[in-house]
Scaffold this motif. Sequence first.
Motif, PDB file in Angstrom:
ATOM      1  N   THR A 120       0.838  -1.200   0.000  1.00 11.95           N
ATOM      2  CA  THR A 120       0.000   0.000   0.000  1.00 11.95           C
ATOM      3  C   THR A 120       0.875   1.253   0.000  1.00 11.95           C
ATOM      4  O   THR A 120       0.669   2.178  -0.783  1.00 11.95           O
ATOM      5  CB  THR A 120      -0.916   0.002   1.255  1.00 11.95           C
ATOM      6  N   ARG A 142      -3.741   4.268  -8.051  1.00 13.61           N
ATOM      7  CA  ARG A 142      -4.962   3.454  -7.928  1.00 13.61           C
ATOM      8  C   ARG A 142      -4.654   1.978  -8.111  1.00 13.61           C
ATOM      9  O   ARG A 142      -3.889   1.595  -8.985  1.00 13.61           O
ATOM     10  CB  ARG A 142      -5.996   3.856  -8.993  1.00 13.61           C
ATOM     11  N   ILE A 143      -5.316   1.189  -7.314  1.00 12.40           N
ATOM     12  CA  ILE A 143      -5.152  -0.260  -7.410  1.00 12.40           C
ATOM     13  C   ILE A 143      -6.512  -0.899  -7.664  1.00 12.40           C
ATOM     14  O   ILE A 143      -7.534  -0.429  -7.149  1.00 12.40           O
ATOM     15  CB  ILE A 143      -4.468  -0.830  -6.146  1.00 12.40           C
ATOM     16  N   HIS A 179      -8.550  -4.319  -7.080  1.00  8.10           N
ATOM     17  CA  HIS A 179      -8.529  -5.555  -6.289  1.00  8.10           C
ATOM     18  C   HIS A 179      -9.573  -6.541  -6.779  1.00  8.10           C
ATOM     19  O   HIS A 179     -10.721  -6.157  -7.006  1.00  8.10           O
ATOM     20  CB  HIS A 179      -8.878  -5.270  -4.824  1.00  8.10           C
ATOM     21  N   ALA A 184      -7.550  -5.185   0.404  1.00  8.72           N
ATOM     22  CA  ALA A 184      -8.312  -4.049  -0.134  1.00  8.72           C
ATOM     23  C   ALA A 184      -8.624  -3.034   0.972  1.00  8.72           C
ATOM     24  O   ALA A 184      -8.632  -1.824   0.719  1.00  8.72           O
ATOM     25  CB  ALA A 184      -9.603  -4.552  -0.786  1.00  8.72           C
ATOM     26  N   THR A 243      -5.525  -0.723   1.372  1.00  9.32           N
ATOM     27  CA  THR A 243      -5.343   0.346   0.369  1.00  9.32           C
ATOM     28  C   THR A 243      -6.506   1.351   0.437  1.00  9.32           C
ATOM     29  O   THR A 243      -6.319   2.522   0.146  1.00  9.32           O
ATOM     30  CB  THR A 243      -5.227  -0.204  -1.067  1.00  9.32           C
ATOM     31  N   ARG A 244      -7.687   0.878   0.850  1.00 11.23           N
ATOM     32  CA  ARG A 244      -8.841   1.786   0.922  1.00 11.23           C
ATOM     33  C   ARG A 244      -8.600   2.906   1.933  1.00 11.23           C
ATOM     34  O   ARG A 244      -8.971   4.045   1.718  1.00 11.23           O
ATOM     35  CB  ARG A 244     -10.108   1.010   1.317  1.00 11.23           C
ATOM     36  N   GLN A 285      -9.970   3.185  -4.908  1.00 12.09           N
ATOM     37  CA  GLN A 285      -9.618   1.861  -5.428  1.00 12.09           C
ATOM     38  C   GLN A 285     -10.757   1.301  -6.301  1.00 12.09           C
ATOM     39  O   GLN A 285     -11.892   1.766  -6.239  1.00 12.09           O
ATOM     40  CB  GLN A 285      -9.352   0.908  -4.257  1.00 12.09           C
ATOM     41  N   ALA A 338      -5.989   1.855 -13.423  1.00 12.04           N
ATOM     42  CA  ALA A 338      -5.206   1.251 -12.338  1.00 12.04           C
ATOM     43  C   ALA A 338      -3.726   1.204 -12.689  1.00 12.04           C
ATOM     44  O   ALA A 338      -3.359   1.036 -13.848  1.00 12.04           O
ATOM     45  CB  ALA A 338      -5.717  -0.163 -12.065  1.00 12.04           C
TER      46      ALA A 338
END
Length: 410
Positions: free
Chosen positions: A121, A128-129, A131, A142, A145-146, A154, A173
């Motif tokens: 993270t 941006r990721i 998931h 998740a 990272t959120r 995300q 992403a």
Amino acid sequence: MRSGHETDSATVPTLAPTPGPGAGALVPGTGREPLAPGLVIPEALKPRDGRFGSGPSKIRDAQLAALSGAGRILGTSHRQAPVKGLVRSVLAGLRELLEIPETHEIALGNGGAAAFWDIATAGLVQHRIAHQVCGEFSHRFAESTRSAPFLGTQIIDSAEYGSRPANAFHAEADAYAWAQNETSTGVVTPTRRPAGATQDQITIVDGVSGAGAIVTDFSQADVYYFSPQKAFSSEGGLWFAVLSPAAVERAHRVAERRDRWIPPFLSLPAAIENSRKGQTYNTPSITSLILMADQIEWMCRNGGLRWAAGQAAYSSDLVYSWAEAHPHMKPFVRTPEHRSPVTCVIDVDETIDAPALAQVLRSNGILDVEPYRTVSSSQLRIATFPSVEFDDVRSLLDSIDWILSQWNRT
Ligand SMILES: *Cc1c(COP(=O)(O)O)cnc(C)c1O
């Protein structure tokens, strides 16, 4: 479902029966007959080793012998040659076993996979990721990272528990994440870049419970991280990560960002630097490294990753075929190709009190077949990591059938 009895016996993984008040105390609701109190499974039927946990998992006796044989390396400095040599041999062993390409780094650090979620993270996602979420572990990454204030919103592709989401491309992403083996639900996801993924999108694969039991194509994973307490039959507390050149480059690029503070403990470049020297940022568990080294050596000696994967596949087939044919059981994961070779989740129908069943097994020294707490209470989850023996799996299934036969008679 969680009782003091369970907690007590969980701390002592004894194989001796510990008949307790558990089974008899449970009086199921309508439609379910009570279990006979203190049901004792005949010795001849029981597994020789009753450890079927999904992590921590069974540790082989030979590993413990290796540990006591390792003698005086325990209790010595991790900055000196013997422990650095041990770290290097574990990394080299993983390279051989997992067939890690020359181009890739392998790093380790403290804190287990959950620490690696925070490392990724803080240090691998640019903005941006995306998931893929299909269970508790993919959900927890998740969550990490959120909550990061420095990342953009995300993207979540989720699936109902027991199935898996599509491997979708997302232009916005810069990273993708999924779990190779979602341990909570027993769903596997192939290691494959989404079709159309670009050069500057990295893939971050949770291989925690898959590593050492599932063959992985490293051309598809920029980051493949795992812990020692699943297929490697060691103890928790460390993380390992296989990193492609793109992932190493990304880690350095993110570390240079002026708008990002990365706590030193979570620095991936520092972990890579240390790992090259056979070291960790702070003190590792030498015990875990010794147990893991022995497991890697055992797998390599027996035929490598394909052999280990074959062991798990065979054992899990025993469980799934049994469940398919059973009047009261069925595999939770309905699509056979999505079923895990290492964590077999089985639905138990409403005529059977699944927690009571698990408790009878537990009071007989057959441990940790309870389901993941938030997935369902009416399940069994049986781990079939390479260390688990076929005969023990067969005996476990026989023991369950025996308990049910007694149940119907009371
Ligand atoms: C066990 C597990 C984790 C957590 O590992 P820790 O080392 O305990 O942090 C993460 N992901 C998966 C898929 C797991 O099975």
